[in-house]
Design a protein around this motif. Structure first.
Motif, PDB file in Angstrom:
ATOM      1  N   MET A  84      12.526  -1.643 -13.327  1.00 37.45           N
ATOM      2  CA  MET A  84      12.943  -0.368 -13.921  1.00 37.45           C
ATOM      3  C   MET A  84      14.464  -0.255 -13.839  1.00 37.45           C
ATOM      4  N   PRO A  85      15.194  -1.062 -14.595  1.00 35.17           N
ATOM      5  CA  PRO A  85      16.660  -1.104 -14.447  1.00 35.17           C
ATOM      6  C   PRO A  85      17.354   0.215 -14.758  1.00 35.17           C
ATOM      7  N   ASN A  86      16.728   1.071 -15.550  1.00 31.52           N
ATOM      8  CA  ASN A  86      17.368   2.331 -15.927  1.00 31.52           C
ATOM      9  C   ASN A  86      16.867   3.527 -15.118  1.00 31.52           C
ATOM     10  N   SER A  87      16.080   3.266 -14.099  1.00 38.36           N
ATOM     11  CA  SER A  87      15.523   4.368 -13.305  1.00 38.36           C
ATOM     12  C   SER A  87      16.616   5.042 -12.474  1.00 38.36           C
TER      13      SER A  87
ATOM     14  N   ASP B 163       0.811  -1.210   0.000  1.00 38.41           N
ATOM     15  CA  ASP B 163       0.000   0.000   0.000  1.00 38.41           C
ATOM     16  C   ASP B 163       0.849   1.267   0.000  1.00 38.41           C
ATOM     17  N   HIS B 164       2.179   1.105  -0.067  1.00 42.47           N
ATOM     18  CA  HIS B 164       3.099   2.246  -0.126  1.00 42.47           C
ATOM     19  C   HIS B 164       4.049   2.147  -1.319  1.00 42.47           C
ATOM     20  N   LEU B 165       4.474   0.950  -1.662  1.00 37.66           N
ATOM     21  CA  LEU B 165       5.327   0.751  -2.837  1.00 37.66           C
ATOM     22  C   LEU B 165       4.538  -0.049  -3.860  1.00 37.66           C
ATOM     23  N   ASP B 166       3.990   0.678  -4.808  1.00 38.98           N
ATOM     24  CA  ASP B 166       3.148   0.083  -5.849  1.00 38.98           C
ATOM     25  C   ASP B 166       3.921   0.111  -7.170  1.00 38.98           C
ATOM     26  N   VAL B 167       4.469  -1.029  -7.560  1.00 42.87           N
ATOM     27  CA  VAL B 167       5.345  -1.095  -8.723  1.00 42.87           C
ATOM     28  C   VAL B 167       4.646  -0.612  -9.990  1.00 42.87           C
ATOM     29  N   ALA B 168       3.380  -0.948 -10.155  1.00 44.23           N
ATOM     30  CA  ALA B 168       2.655  -0.534 -11.364  1.00 44.23           C
ATOM     31  C   ALA B 168       2.639   0.983 -11.504  1.00 44.23           C
ATOM     32  N   THR B 169       2.388   1.679 -10.404  1.00 41.69           N
ATOM     33  CA  THR B 169       2.384   3.141 -10.438  1.00 41.69           C
ATOM     34  C   THR B 169       3.782   3.692 -10.689  1.00 41.69           C
ATOM     35  N   LEU B 170       4.775   3.118 -10.032  1.00 41.01           N
ATOM     36  CA  LEU B 170       6.146   3.602 -10.222  1.00 41.01           C
ATOM     37  C   LEU B 170       6.597   3.430 -11.665  1.00 41.01           C
ATOM     38  N   LYS B 171       6.192   2.340 -12.293  1.00 39.57           N
ATOM     39  CA  LYS B 171       6.545   2.119 -13.702  1.00 39.57           C
ATOM     40  C   LYS B 171       5.883   3.168 -14.599  1.00 39.57           C
ATOM     41  N   MET B 172       4.646   3.541 -14.309  1.00 41.75           N
ATOM     42  CA  MET B 172       3.977   4.585 -15.095  1.00 41.75           C
ATOM     43  C   MET B 172       4.716   5.909 -14.950  1.00 41.75           C
ATOM     44  N   LEU B 173       5.131   6.234 -13.727  1.00 35.69           N
ATOM     45  CA  LEU B 173       5.855   7.483 -13.499  1.00 35.69           C
ATOM     46  C   LEU B 173       7.217   7.468 -14.187  1.00 35.69           C
ATOM     47  N   GLU B 174       7.911   6.337 -14.126  1.00 42.00           N
ATOM     48  CA  GLU B 174       9.206   6.215 -14.778  1.00 42.00           C
ATOM     49  C   GLU B 174       9.076   6.383 -16.288  1.00 42.00           C
ATOM     50  N   LYS B 175       8.075   5.753 -16.869  1.00 42.15           N
ATOM     51  CA  LYS B 175       7.884   5.833 -18.321  1.00 42.15           C
ATOM     52  C   LYS B 175       7.563   7.246 -18.758  1.00 42.15           C
ATOM     53  N   ARG B 176       6.726   7.946 -17.983  1.00 41.04           N
ATOM     54  CA  ARG B 176       6.264   9.270 -18.396  1.00 41.04           C
ATOM     55  C   ARG B 176       7.229  10.388 -18.027  1.00 41.04           C
TER      56      ARG B 176
ATOM     57  N   VAL C  87      17.355   2.242   2.273  1.00 42.20           N
ATOM     58  CA  VAL C  87      18.318   1.235   1.814  1.00 42.20           C
ATOM     59  C   VAL C  87      17.661  -0.141   1.686  1.00 42.20           C
ATOM     60  N   GLY C  88      17.950  -0.806   0.599  1.00 45.59           N
ATOM     61  CA  GLY C  88      17.428  -2.149   0.347  1.00 45.59           C
ATOM     62  C   GLY C  88      16.256  -2.164  -0.599  1.00 45.59           C
ATOM     63  N   ASN C  89      15.498  -1.053  -0.655  1.00 42.55           N
ATOM     64  CA  ASN C  89      14.325  -0.999  -1.517  1.00 42.55           C
ATOM     65  C   ASN C  89      14.677  -0.714  -2.975  1.00 42.55           C
ATOM     66  N   GLU C  90      15.907  -0.274  -3.219  1.00 40.28           N
ATOM     67  CA  GLU C  90      16.314  -0.013  -4.602  1.00 40.28           C
ATOM     68  C   GLU C  90      16.248  -1.285  -5.443  1.00 40.28           C
ATOM     69  N   LYS C  91      16.423  -2.440  -4.832  1.00 45.83           N
ATOM     70  CA  LYS C  91      16.341  -3.695  -5.579  1.00 45.83           C
ATOM     71  C   LYS C  91      14.946  -3.923  -6.136  1.00 45.83           C
ATOM     72  N   THR C  92      13.935  -3.595  -5.349  1.00 44.93           N
ATOM     73  CA  THR C  92      12.546  -3.770  -5.801  1.00 44.93           C
ATOM     74  C   THR C  92      12.241  -2.853  -6.963  1.00 44.93           C
ATOM     75  N   LEU C  93      12.836  -1.664  -6.990  1.00 41.23           N
ATOM     76  CA  LEU C  93      12.598  -0.730  -8.087  1.00 41.23           C
ATOM     77  C   LEU C  93      13.426  -1.082  -9.317  1.00 41.23           C
ATOM     78  N   LYS C  94      14.650  -1.521  -9.101  1.00 41.02           N
ATOM     79  CA  LYS C  94      15.549  -1.747 -10.232  1.00 41.02           C
ATOM     80  C   LYS C  94      15.177  -2.992 -11.041  1.00 41.02           C
ATOM     81  N   ARG C  95      14.507  -3.953 -10.412  1.00 39.38           N
ATOM     82  CA  ARG C  95      14.123  -5.144 -11.178  1.00 39.38           C
ATOM     83  C   ARG C  95      13.187  -4.782 -12.329  1.00 39.38           C
TER      84      ARG C  95
END
Length: 314
Positions: free
Chosen positions: A149-152, A117-130, A139-147
């Protein structure tokens, strides 16, 4: 090298055990029935707020759009209809307060911890794309984002570390909580809150936390110019189970006083039914606690509502 496990400031052991979860589910009264759908207004924010004013808009739950000195900052953004793995979790009862296509270009995204309810990958991907924003995480949460969104552009911080930009500094502050996205990664990523610091002021955002007076007083000691404190007030019943990781409304107000912030904005209520508090319970308890503690510096924002304050008012 990352620690294998993270812990809270006073080493409070969370999450609760499987047996405690089972006790909660077997012994608690039937949870109150929430409405299936609640309709709020929609905000259409400006593209930028280019002066020293602060505009804060509620998207819902812990998601807020903060606009200040030409920067657009999102906290814990969730535009998905459900929160949980594989999008099969708890359904929202109110739509987002800003439609995604009405959202201005986002510069920074702050994610407090890795619960769905705080880290929603679908939303983060939309923001990254746009928008290609800078994502700032504990620390440690960058792995969840980089999988996905490797270029974020992702920055990770430890408690009381910071990252500086041209006109802003973002600090990670402690919270009393825990982390997990699967049964196998419990507390292997850090959690926390943020201080957004500009030349004019400081804004505090905490996604989830239990109450720890010493922790909040230390935050207020280190950051003595907090104009707005966005603090969670919901998901706190039953108390014996939730008190270590979720404040009730009175505790949130006490945390606000401990930090010596100027205004409080309550969050984390009325969107996702995550605990046993009733739909209106958090707001009713909050209003009563405001009276009990004689606090008149609160700004309650429901989804789609915003405040705009000029610098001479904070």
């Amino acid at each position: 090298m990352l620690m294998s496990k993270f812990h809270n400031p006073d080493k409070i052991k969370v999450p609760r055990s499987f047996w405690a979860v089972l006790k909660w589910k077997l012994t608690s009264p039937k949870p109150p029935v929430w409405p299936k759908k609640v309709i709020y207004t929609k905000d259409i924010p400006p593209s930028r707020v280019n002066d020293d004013s602060i505009r804060i808009s509620s998207v819902g739950h812990a998601a807020f759009l903060i606009q200040h000195q030409g920067k657009n900052i999102l906290t814990d953004p969730v535009w998905s209809n459900r929160v949980g793995p594989f999008n099969i979790g708890i359904k929202r009862v109110a739509d987002v307060g800003i439609d995604f296509d009405m959202l201005p270009k986002i510069d920074f995204v702050l994610v407090s911890h890795n619960h769905y309810d705080h880290l929603d990958v679908a939303t983060l991907k939309m923001l990254e794309k746009r928008d290609k924003p800078v994502f700032i995480v504990p620390v440690g949460n960058e792995k969840t984002l980089k999988r996905p969104m490797p270029n974020s552009k992702t920055e990770s911080l430890n408690w009381y570390n910071s990252i500086a930009f041209a006109d802003f500094k973002i600090h990670l502050i402690p919270s009393q909580h825990w982390s997990s996205r699967t049964p196998f990664d419990i507390n292997k990523a850090l959690w926390g809150g943020f201080i957004i610091e500009s030349s004019k002021t400081q804004i505090c955002f905490i996604g989830d936390t239990g109450y720890d007076k010493k922790m909040f007083e230390e935050i207020g000691h280190r950051f003595n110019n907090i104009s707005f404190a966005i603090l969670p007030i919901g998901c706190y019943e039953p108390r014996w189970f939730m008190e270590d990781v979720h404040m009730n409304p009175r505790e949130a107000l006490q945390a606000f006083l401990d930090m010596k912030a100027k205004f409080i904005i309550p969050s984390h209520f009325g969107i996702f039914q995550l605990a046993d508090d009733g739909y209106n319970q958090a707001l009713e308890d909050y209003e009563q606690s405001l009276k009990d503690l004689n606090i008149n510096s609160s700004h309650l924002l429901k989804p789609g509502e915003f405040i705009l304050k000029s610098s001479d008012l904070f």
